[in-house]
Design an enzyme around this catalytic site. Structure first.
Site, short mmCIF file in Angstrom:
data_model
loop_
_atom_site.label_atom_id
_atom_site.label_comp_id
_atom_site.label_asym_id
_atom_site.label_seq_id
_atom_site.Cartn_x
_atom_site.Cartn_y
_atom_site.Cartn_z
N CYS A 70 18.65 22.39 -16.01
CA CYS A 70 19.18 22.75 -14.70
C CYS A 70 20.34 23.73 -14.84
O CYS A 70 20.80 24.05 -15.92
CB CYS A 70 19.62 21.50 -13.95
SG CYS A 70 21.03 20.67 -14.72
N ALA A 73 23.26 22.59 -16.77
CA ALA A 73 23.02 22.62 -18.22
C ALA A 73 23.27 24.01 -18.77
O ALA A 73 23.85 24.18 -19.84
CB ALA A 73 21.59 22.18 -18.52
#
Ligand code: SF4
Ligand code: SF4
Lengths: 550, 466
Positions: A70, A73
């Site tokens: 995501c 991240a």
């Protein structure tokens, strides 16, 4: 699925790519198949290096089991994670922070016992129901205060996870307030996981944040004639250390690395460099572009994965600075390093040549590592990125044609202007033109596809199911991907090399890294373990009878 | 920078009541749910939320078990975060169905979908109706749902909620059987295999839920199957309502609305709650129960294992006696380990958990009652920063817990005996045995050997006979 472990018959024929593509799509519902068809492309390099269009950087289809992460991240984990002296606070429930707690295995080398290193720490506001309902700003403010009291760091960064945007916390205001109060640099990233389509959005947000809050804060020029920044190198497995060693031996002065083995002071000072080198184009090109516009630093694409590529990249840098002494030193270093590389390469080449590899990883490694396989005589039959964009596949020449969809529009494009005081062109237009005539192209990345063979398969954002299918159809000798795919692939009887974390080995960059990689891959593709899959009593029951009765 | 260095023993700073979490000692709720769901035959775990959560949890679970772990996601984006995730959930379910052909889909929510308040049961119901209307030949498998926001509780709450959801949504009221339901809690695949062996040796038909013994520790085979073999069969879950009894493991589950409680309330299945069977006396409890339920004596092979364990406790006592240990991890695991340490003569000085049920202290008191001269510090809802602050004046000799305690072990130069989850800096975490006489034996050996290794390494002489 067919027997992929039939070691008696390694010479299986590779089916034509059209057939493979059709097979990959066969099981999908029509709508899904139509979309995936545009993300699975049979490579064909035309004259002038044009390649077919691929669909990339689009939303993943629900339920498909992607390997993508995501936005959070990409921002916290990838770009800001490797900097050792910023306290990174995850604002959200505990999971997101816990899962990004040094899991990428970036290495760092603190300057001394008094240097900060927060990389082994995981700070989180650990949101509870109360904050979800009444807002989390108060808790965030206190978390910042606590981090400050505990460590007195130079800087604190705050990262938003999904719930934050939804409950409407103004993390930037909290950071401004605390920055004022505590007198250190404190800034926030609105990198909620649901923004964008993958970690790529997070890279962009991280680039914007560092550029806005850090780059340019320290104008001191700290010596050195050949001042460079290395962008998009995250020091997995010590890659940056190996590259730093080469720079030092060549007499190059590294101002900052974004962001392997880095400190916040390096970022603050990075605008004083004279050349930006881009390793991972996907994750960091934004900062390079903005530094060029604002400060006049040109950038070139380099690649230190592969011995030849390393030599070539060093020569490009020497050509840019156009200094006979530097060029001589670079040649000296290459001449000194190459014999050892060549000896190992020749040896493994005998055992590895002709073997087939597939690479599905990241936003640049699927491209860079093809170099190493090529040096070993191995062929890349299929490759793809997890979160790259069209320009990483087809080259930056397609940039003007990329449609900006709603997901990308979501991510702010900073408007940058030349700095009235500090913009200094590093190179005259004439020199620029002259260098461009040679081997040196500025602001350019050719992309992965033009370097791949015709008929090879390019798959964007490959799903678990497609990986399994490709193994079945292609029976490759090795696959490079990440930990999520690792055990699926190995359970299918194919050796698997992690190219995110390097399977906890490395470095693979530079000359020494190339040697490591040759040896590692040789060990893997020539492993005997698969032969033992069937016990003798399963394979030849008559033999067992023989042992038992006679 | 002094705060990063080991503090001197007498320089205790006044403890600060932190609100933030530094180096957490817990994982998030849906991860626990996914782990439980992985222990059901033919099931695909599905997370309703952004895809990042699924990716993170997969990579975390995989790094411990070194096994494939597929978790599907509805991959919500900004638009869905605003308008709701129903369409994505339905599309995702359909895709999972097409490609995996699962026997069961298990949907857990995440922080995102809980925050926006998605009505998952309604979406699933609509999906089922829409699917039926399509008249597709493949019948729809059951879909089990659990609500698992991680701003409530830890991965253990997620785990227990998921087990409860499975029973709640799948168990029926079939004919009575002599089977025994065993709800083991979060233990290793090796533990589950051992529990099966024990049940088998008692001649008991056991239904273990969840059963990750094969799904998260499978063999290398000639062909890969998308959904690993093993796991509790659906038919067995359905039959749990007819079993003669349920054994539910977890010392802090008392009084909670768990799967075991539900089976008791709804189907009248007798519920026996015990702690995780770690150490001698907690295992004795399990075996007495099994004797009672099976009407058989403990088989000789197990009695022998108990005997050997006692023998080893006598032999090893001189090495471990009086050693001071810090124990951390999930609450139920900590209770079991503390009980065991007390039995072998180690002094637990700090028992800590990221879990915060408020029942840890009482549970520890119950299992150590007559064994400890001094009650240990017990702290729930803490992180490793708290553990470090608390422990540095307690002069521990040993740490017992998962990989995340490594930094403390390094800082204090004391051994860390790795147990539980996650273990990602040692090999074979999925094969560690914690339970029963056999698990206690192995733990004892490991603890003693860690102490001996340290003693040997610390000595400049190089003694080779210890
Ligand atoms: S958002 Fe919630 S569910 Fe997702 S990783 Fe973070 S804590 Fe876990
Ligand atoms: S909650 Fe959001 S930020 Fe956290 S892991 Fe999931 S997708 Fe990423």
């Amino acid at each position: 699925m067919s027997e992929v472990l039939d070691t008696n018959n390694p010479e299986t024929l590779t089916p034509p790519p059209e057939v493979v593509k059709e097979e990959l799509l066969a099981k999908y519902p029509t709508k899904v198949a139509r979309k995936r068809a545009k993300q699975i492309v049979i490579n064909e390099v035309g004259p002038d290096c044009t390649v077919p269009e691929i669909m990339a950087n689009v939303r993943t289809i629900p339920g498909i089991i992607t390997q993508r992460g995501c936005t959070y991240a990409g921002c916290k984990g990838v770009v800001l994670g490797p900097t050792r002296d910023i306290v990174n606070i995850t604002h959200g429930p505990i999971g997101c922070g816990f899962y990004s707690w040094l899991t990428r295995r970036n290495q760092t080398r603190p300057a001394g016992p008094d240097d900060f290193n927060f990389m082994t720490y995981c700070f989180s506001t650990d949101m509870q129901e109360e904050q979800i309902i009444f807002g989390g700003e108060k808790k965030l403010r206190q978390a910042i205060q606590e981090a400050y009291d505990l460590f007195k760091p130079k800087a604190i960064a705050v990262f938003a996870t999904c719930p934050v945007g939804l409950i409407g916390d103004d993390i930037h205001a909290v950071c401004r307030e605390m920055k004022e109060k505590l007198g250190i640099n404190i800034f926030a990233f609105s990198c909620e996981g649901y923004k964008g389509v993958s970690q790529s959005a997070g890279h962009h947000i991280a680039n914007n944040g560092i550029f806005t809050h850090v780059v340019g804060l320290d104008d001191s020029v700290n010596g050195g004639r050949f001042r460079i920044n290395l962008l998009g190198e995250y020091n997995i497995g010590g890659d940056a250390f190996e590259i730093e060693r080469l720079f030092e031996e060549c007499g190059l002065n590294l101002v900052a690395t974004f962001s392997g083995n880095s400190t916040i002071d390096q970022f603050a000072n990075s605008h004083t460099a004279d050349l930006n080198l881009i390793m991972c184009h996907r994750s960091i090109n934004y900062v390079a572009e903005m530094m060029e516009t604002k400060f006049g630093i040109p950038w070139i694409k380099v690649n230190f994965i592969g011995a030849e590529a390393t030599a070539k990249s060093l020569r490009k840098i020497a050509a840019y600075f156009d200094d006979p002494e530097l060029s001589a030193r670079v040649e000296e270093v290459i001449a000194r390093e190459m014999p050892a590389v060549e000896a190992v390469r020749a040896e493994v080449h005998e055992r590895c040549a002709g073997k087939k590899a597939m690479l599905f990883v990241g936003g640049s490694r699927a491209h860079h590592y093809q170099e190493l396989f090529r040096e070993m005589g191995m062929e890349t039959i299929a490759a793809g990125y997890e979160f790259a964009h069209r320009d990483d596949y087809e080259g930056r020449r397609v940039l003007p044609n990329i449609k900006v969809d709603a997901d990308s529009r979501n991510i702010e494009e900073l408007h940058v202007e030349p700095d009235p005081q500090r913009f200094t062109p590093r190179i005259t237009p004439e020199d620029l033109a002259r260098l461009a005539m040679g081997d040196l192209t500025f602001k350019d990345y050719e992309g992965m596809m033009p370097t791949m063979a015709n008929g090879s398969l390019v798959v964007d954002d490959i799903s678990q199911y497609e990986t399994e299918k490709l193994i079945e159809l292609y029976r490759p000798d090795i696959i490079c991907a990440g930990i999520k795919e690792k055990y699926v692939i190995q359970k299918s009887g194919v050796p698997m090399k992690q190219l995110h974390s390097y399977d906890y080995s490395g470095p693979y960059a530079g000359f020494q890294g190339a040697i490591n990689f040759y040896q590692e891959i040789d060990r893997m593709v020539n492993s005997k373990v698969w032969k033992f899959l069937k016990a003798p009593w399963q394979e030849h029951p008559e033999l067992t009878a023989h042992y038992v009765w006679e | 920078m002094s705060s990063l260095r080991p503090a001197r023993k007498n320089a205790k700073p006044a403890p600060v009541p932190y609100v933030s979490t530094t180096n957490a000692c817990k994982l998030c709720t849906p991860l626990g749910a996914c782990l439980a769901f992985r222990g059901v035959e033919g099931a695909i775990p599905f997370l309703h939320g952004s895809q990042g959560c699924a990716t993170y949890m997969r990579r975390y679970i995989i790094s411990h078990f070194r096994e494939p772990m597929d978790i599907a996601s509805s991959s919500l984006g900004e638009k869905h975060a605003i308008y709701g995730g129903g369409p994505n959930l339905k599309q995702g379910l359909l895709n999972v169905l097409c490609k995996y052909n699962p026997q069961l889909i298990t949907v857990a929510t995440t922080c995102l979908t809980e925050t926006i308040g998605d009505d998952v049961p309604r979406f699933v119901k609509e999906f089922q109706q829409e699917y039926a209307a399509r008249g597709d030949a493949t019948p729809l498998p059951p879909i089990v749902m659990v609500s698992s926001p991680s701003y409530q509780g830890t991965h253990m709450e997620g785990f227990h909620r998921a087990v409860r959801a499975l029973v709640d949504q799948l168990a029926q009221a079939p004919a009575s059987t002599a089977a025994v339901n065993l709800l083991p809690g979060l233990v290793s695949p090796a533990d589950i295999r051992y529990l099966k062996e024990i049940l088998g040796d008692f001649g008991l038909a056991g239904i273990i839920l969840p059963d990750i013994s094969e799904t998260l520790d499978g063999p290398q085979e000639a062909t890969y199957s998308k959904i690993p073999a093993g796991g509790t069969p659906l038919a067995q879950i359905a039959a749990m309502g007819g079993s003669q009894a349920t054994i539910e493991c977890g010392a802090t589950l008392k009084g909670q609305d768990t799967a075991g409680q539900l089976l008791a309330d709804r189907f009248g299945v007798k519920l026996f709650r015990i702690g995780l069977a770690i150490g001698l006396r907690e295992t004795d409890l399990l075996f007495s129960l099994l004797e009672m339920l099976s009407g058989r004596e403990t088989p000789r092979s197990h009695a022998l294992e108990r005997g050997r364990l006692l023998d080893a406790m006598v032999d090893g006592h001189k090495y471990v006696f009086g050693k001071r240990a810090v124990v951390y991890g999930e609450e139920d695991l900590v209770v079991g380990l503390t009980a065991f340490l007390a039995e072998i003569g180690v002094r637990p000085v700090l028992c800590a958990s990221g879990g915060n049920t408020g029942r840890l202290k009482a549970a520890i008191a119950a299992v150590t009652a007559d064994l400890l001269p001094e009650f240990p510090e017990v702290r729930g809802g803490v992180d490793f920063h708290d553990i470090a602050e608390e422990a540095q004046n307690l002069a521990p000799d040993l740490l017992i817990g998962h990989s995340k305690g490594y930094h403390l072990a390094k800082r204090w130069q004391i051994p860390l005996i790795r147990v539980g989850f996650p273990i990602h800096d040692r090999f074979g975490g999925q094969r560690l045995l914690h339970l029963g006489y056999r698990g206690a034996q192995q733990l004892l050996d490991r603890i003693i050997n860690a102490i001996l290794a340290k003693k040997q390494a610390d000595s400049p002489i190089g003694y080779g006979y210890l």
